[in-house]
Design an enzyme around this catalytic site. Structure first.
Site, short mmCIF file in Angstrom:
data_model
loop_
_atom_site.label_atom_id
_atom_site.label_comp_id
_atom_site.label_asym_id
_atom_site.label_seq_id
_atom_site.Cartn_x
_atom_site.Cartn_y
_atom_site.Cartn_z
N ASN A 1 42.31 -17.67 14.90
CA ASN A 1 41.93 -16.27 15.04
C ASN A 1 41.70 -15.83 16.49
OD1 ASN A 1 40.30 -13.69 14.12
ND2 ASN A 1 38.87 -14.89 15.36
N TYR B 1 51.12 -8.23 23.72
CA TYR B 1 50.38 -8.57 22.49
C TYR B 1 51.34 -8.63 21.28
CZ TYR B 1 46.69 -8.04 18.90
OH TYR B 1 45.86 -8.19 17.83
N ALA B 2 52.23 -7.63 21.18
CA ALA B 2 53.16 -7.60 20.05
C ALA B 2 54.11 -8.79 20.10
CB ALA B 2 53.95 -6.29 20.06
N ALA B 3 54.55 -9.16 21.30
CA ALA B 3 55.45 -10.32 21.44
C ALA B 3 54.72 -11.60 21.01
CB ALA B 3 55.93 -10.44 22.88
P1 NAP Z 1 37.05 -9.79 19.46
O1 NAP Z 1 35.93 -9.12 18.76
O2 NAP Z 1 37.41 -9.38 20.84
O3 NAP Z 1 36.79 -11.38 19.42
C1 NAP Z 1 37.71 -12.25 20.03
C2 NAP Z 1 37.30 -13.67 19.73
O4 NAP Z 1 38.28 -14.56 20.30
C3 NAP Z 1 35.97 -14.06 20.35
O5 NAP Z 1 35.32 -14.98 19.50
C4 NAP Z 1 36.38 -14.75 21.64
O6 NAP Z 1 35.45 -15.71 22.11
C5 NAP Z 1 37.63 -15.47 21.17
N1 NAP Z 1 38.51 -15.80 22.29
C6 NAP Z 1 39.19 -14.96 23.10
N2 NAP Z 1 39.90 -15.65 24.01
C7 NAP Z 1 39.65 -16.97 23.77
C8 NAP Z 1 40.07 -18.17 24.39
N3 NAP Z 1 40.89 -18.18 25.44
N4 NAP Z 1 39.60 -19.34 23.90
C9 NAP Z 1 38.75 -19.36 22.84
N5 NAP Z 1 38.32 -18.25 22.21
C10 NAP Z 1 38.76 -17.07 22.68
O7 NAP Z 1 38.43 -9.64 18.64
P2 NAP Z 1 38.68 -9.38 17.08
O8 NAP Z 1 38.99 -7.94 16.90
O9 NAP Z 1 37.65 -10.04 16.25
O10 NAP Z 1 40.08 -10.15 16.94
C11 NAP Z 1 40.21 -11.40 16.29
C12 NAP Z 1 41.68 -11.65 16.01
O11 NAP Z 1 42.19 -10.59 15.18
C13 NAP Z 1 42.56 -11.67 17.26
O12 NAP Z 1 43.56 -12.64 17.13
C14 NAP Z 1 43.17 -10.28 17.26
O13 NAP Z 1 44.40 -10.25 17.95
C15 NAP Z 1 43.35 -10.05 15.77
N6 NAP Z 1 43.48 -8.64 15.40
C16 NAP Z 1 42.45 -7.76 15.60
C17 NAP Z 1 42.61 -6.43 15.22
C18 NAP Z 1 41.52 -5.40 15.39
O14 NAP Z 1 41.80 -4.22 15.09
N7 NAP Z 1 40.34 -5.76 15.81
C19 NAP Z 1 43.81 -6.02 14.66
C20 NAP Z 1 44.83 -6.94 14.48
C21 NAP Z 1 44.64 -8.25 14.84
P3 NAP Z 1 34.27 -15.31 23.18
O15 NAP Z 1 33.28 -14.47 22.43
O16 NAP Z 1 33.71 -16.60 23.57
O17 NAP Z 1 34.93 -14.56 24.28
#
Ligand code: NAP
Length: 234
Positions: free
Chosen positions: A76, A141-143
């Site tokens: 995730n 991001y899309a890629a």
């Molecule tokens: P978020 O609130 O920004 O949380 C991101 C999480 O990823 C945090 O736990 C962060 O850890 C961790 N992270 C980021 N970079 C990292 C790295 N290099 N190594 C280890 N951990 C890392 O994002 P979210 O919205 O929950 O997104 C979670 C997933 O859902 C992502 O893959 C995102 O692309 C996908 N997604 C989200 C949405 C949306 O609308 N929110 C839509 C589609 C897909 P730290 O707290 O330690 O920084």
């Protein structure tokens, strides 16, 4: 259920909700994030950057030694770093690809080595509707997320004979830190979503929990949206 469940990006947002779902289900949840923060109830958490495969492998090895084989891995962790493609810096492109795609591959490879020995398991990737919709400013991001879908489907065929399922959940707009900038345009965003609202992290967690359950044992290689209908038909 007592399973050993790894969740990357468990410190907040969607990952934290997923970790809480498995904790409530009675599983042993291990959180991985940059900060090492994880929701209460996780049996352990690791501060690991998913871009670093050696650190991930070391964390996974220590999980297996302490808790036993990994049965569920939720991949995730992710970031965005938006910008129009013509102005996008090399670093901006590489950063997003290396966390979202390289990190997903490293985590899957590491978790699979434990699952293959057990001849069972479930890998769930958190993708996005971004590659299906096409979103200006999100070429990187899309890629990366399109790559995750290809990665998952290839893996699904590679490990199916070992009873390991591999699926992708593609969230739409979910209210987390990642989408905090959308707060001002929330009404406009919601007008484009058939169900009329932005999603919550718990909306995603329920689907992930199902995909890891025995009820979903015949589901593999699937890409399942949880987006209120936003990318319907794409
Ligand atoms: P978020 O609130 O920004 O949380 C991101 C999480 O990823 C945090 O736990 C962060 O850890 C961790 N992270 C980021 N970079 C990292 C790295 N290099 N190594 C280890 N951990 C890392 O994002 P979210 O919205 O929950 O997104 C979670 C997933 O859902 C992502 O893959 C995102 O692309 C996908 N997604 C989200 C949405 C949306 O609308 N929110 C839509 C589609 C897909 P730290 O707290 O330690 O920084």
């Amino acid at each position: 259920m007592n399973r050993v469940v790894i969740v990357t990006g468990a410190s907040r947002g969607i990952g934290a909700a997923i970790a809480q779902w498995f904790i409530a289900n009675g599983d042993h949840v291990i959180g991985i994030s940059r900060s090492g923060d994880a929701p209460e109830g996780c049996v352990k958490s690791y501060a690991v950057d998913v871009k670093n495969s050696a650190d991930l492998d070391a964390a996974m090895k220590s999980v297996v030694e302490e808790f036993g084989a990994v049965e569920v891995a939720v991949i995730n962790a992710g970031i965005t770093n938006d910008g129009l493609a013509v102005r996008m810096k090399d670093e901006q492109w590489r950063d997003v690809l290396s966390v979202n795609l390289d990190g997903a591959f490293y985590t899957a490879r590491s978790a699979l080595s434990s699952m293959l020995r057990q001849r069972r398991g479930s890998l769930i990737f958190i993708g996005s509707i971004s590659p299906f919709l096409g979103i200006p400013g999100q070429a990187n991001y899309a890629a990366a997320k399109a790559g995750v879908a290809g990665l998952a489907r290839s893996l699904a065929k590679e490990v199916a004979s070992r009873h390991i399922t591999v699926n992708v959940v593609t969230p739409g707009f979910i209210e987390t830190d990642m989408t905090a900038d959308l707060a001002q345009s929330r009404d406009a965003v919601e007008a484009t979503i058939p169900l009329g609202r932005v999603g919550s992290a718990n909306d995603v967690a329920g689907l992930v929990g199902f995909l890891a359950s025995d009820e979903a044992r015949y589901v593999t290689g699937a890409i399942i949206p949880v987006d209120g209908g936003l990318a319907m038909g794409l």
